[in-house]
Scaffold this motif. Structure first.
Motif, PDB file in Angstrom:
ATOM      1  N   LEU A 106     -43.704  53.148 -13.821  1.00 25.03           N
ATOM      2  CA  LEU A 106     -44.925  54.801 -14.403  1.00 25.03           C
ATOM      3  C   LEU A 106     -46.237  54.035 -12.431  1.00 25.03           C
ATOM      4  CD1 LEU A 106     -45.386  55.495 -18.103  1.00 25.03           C
ATOM      5  CD2 LEU A 106     -44.950  56.498 -16.482  1.00 25.03           C
ATOM      6  N   ALA A 107     -45.679  53.071 -11.970  1.00 22.88           N
ATOM      7  CA  ALA A 107     -46.669  52.759 -11.232  1.00 22.88           C
ATOM      8  C   ALA A 107     -45.909  53.847 -10.055  1.00 22.88           C
ATOM      9  CB  ALA A 107     -46.521  51.144 -10.717  1.00 22.88           C
ATOM     10  N   ARG A 108     -44.583  53.542  -9.573  1.00 15.61           N
ATOM     11  CA  ARG A 108     -43.524  54.350  -9.055  1.00 15.61           C
ATOM     12  C   ARG A 108     -43.830  56.054  -9.354  1.00 15.61           C
ATOM     13  NH1 ARG A 108     -38.277  51.435  -8.695  1.00 15.61           N
ATOM     14  NH2 ARG A 108     -38.158  52.975  -6.526  1.00 15.61           N
ATOM     15  N   ARG A 109     -44.578  56.103 -10.490  1.00 14.82           N
ATOM     16  CA  ARG A 109     -44.195  58.060  -9.552  1.00 14.82           C
ATOM     17  C   ARG A 109     -44.581  58.777  -8.975  1.00 14.82           C
ATOM     18  NH1 ARG A 109     -48.737  56.718 -12.100  1.00 14.82           N
ATOM     19  NH2 ARG A 109     -50.421  57.825 -12.245  1.00 14.82           N
ATOM     20  N   PRO A 110     -44.280  59.855  -8.360  1.00 16.47           N
ATOM     21  CA  PRO A 110     -45.047  60.325  -7.590  1.00 16.47           C
ATOM     22  C   PRO A 110     -46.341  60.903  -7.820  1.00 16.47           C
ATOM     23  CG  PRO A 110     -43.300  61.873  -8.781  1.00 16.47           C
ATOM     24  CD  PRO A 110     -43.092  60.825  -9.288  1.00 16.47           C
ATOM     25  N   ALA A 111     -46.576  61.353  -6.904  1.00 14.27           N
ATOM     26  CA  ALA A 111     -48.364  61.594  -7.729  1.00 14.27           C
ATOM     27  C   ALA A 111     -48.657  63.235  -7.296  1.00 14.27           C
ATOM     28  CB  ALA A 111     -49.180  61.869  -5.660  1.00 14.27           C
TER      29      ALA A 111
END
Length: 111
Positions: A106-111
């Protein structure tokens, strides 16, 4: 418990996220994240196949993943659809190991 607005319910939505979403693999889960055009709430879906175990084990894994996603709901941007696929190793993973997998992806999810 995730509210109905925060859950993926249609098979077409699951398919779209898995096909078009960004993929992040962990030791016990694979997470797909897709940004949709609407600014509705973030929605989560879970795939726990029979390879994970029997019905009791699958439901236990699904409940733990739902609890993790509910806890991290505040940090997820609105408009993201997220599908988490549990791997067979998720059945024997501890809660903290699953939490590390989910938080990493989830920390690497797209903005």
């Amino acid at each position: 418990m995730l509210a109905r607005a925060n859950r993926l319910t249609r098979g077409a939505d699951y398919k779209a996220v898995v096909r078009r979403g960004r993929r992040c693999a962990g030791a016990h889960t694979i997470t797909y994240v897709s940004r949709v055009e609407t600014d509705g709430p973030a929605r989560f879906g879970f795939i726990v196949s029979r390879q994970v175990g029997g019905a009791v084990v699958r439901n236990s894994v699904r409940r733990r993943l739902k609890a993790l996603c509910y806890a991290s709901l505040e940090g997820v941007a609105p408009g993201n659809d997220i599908v988490i696929r549990a791997l067979p190793t998720a059945a024997s993973a501890s809660f903290s190991e699953l939490q590390a997998d989910v938080e990493k992806c989830l920390a690497r999810r797209p903005a």
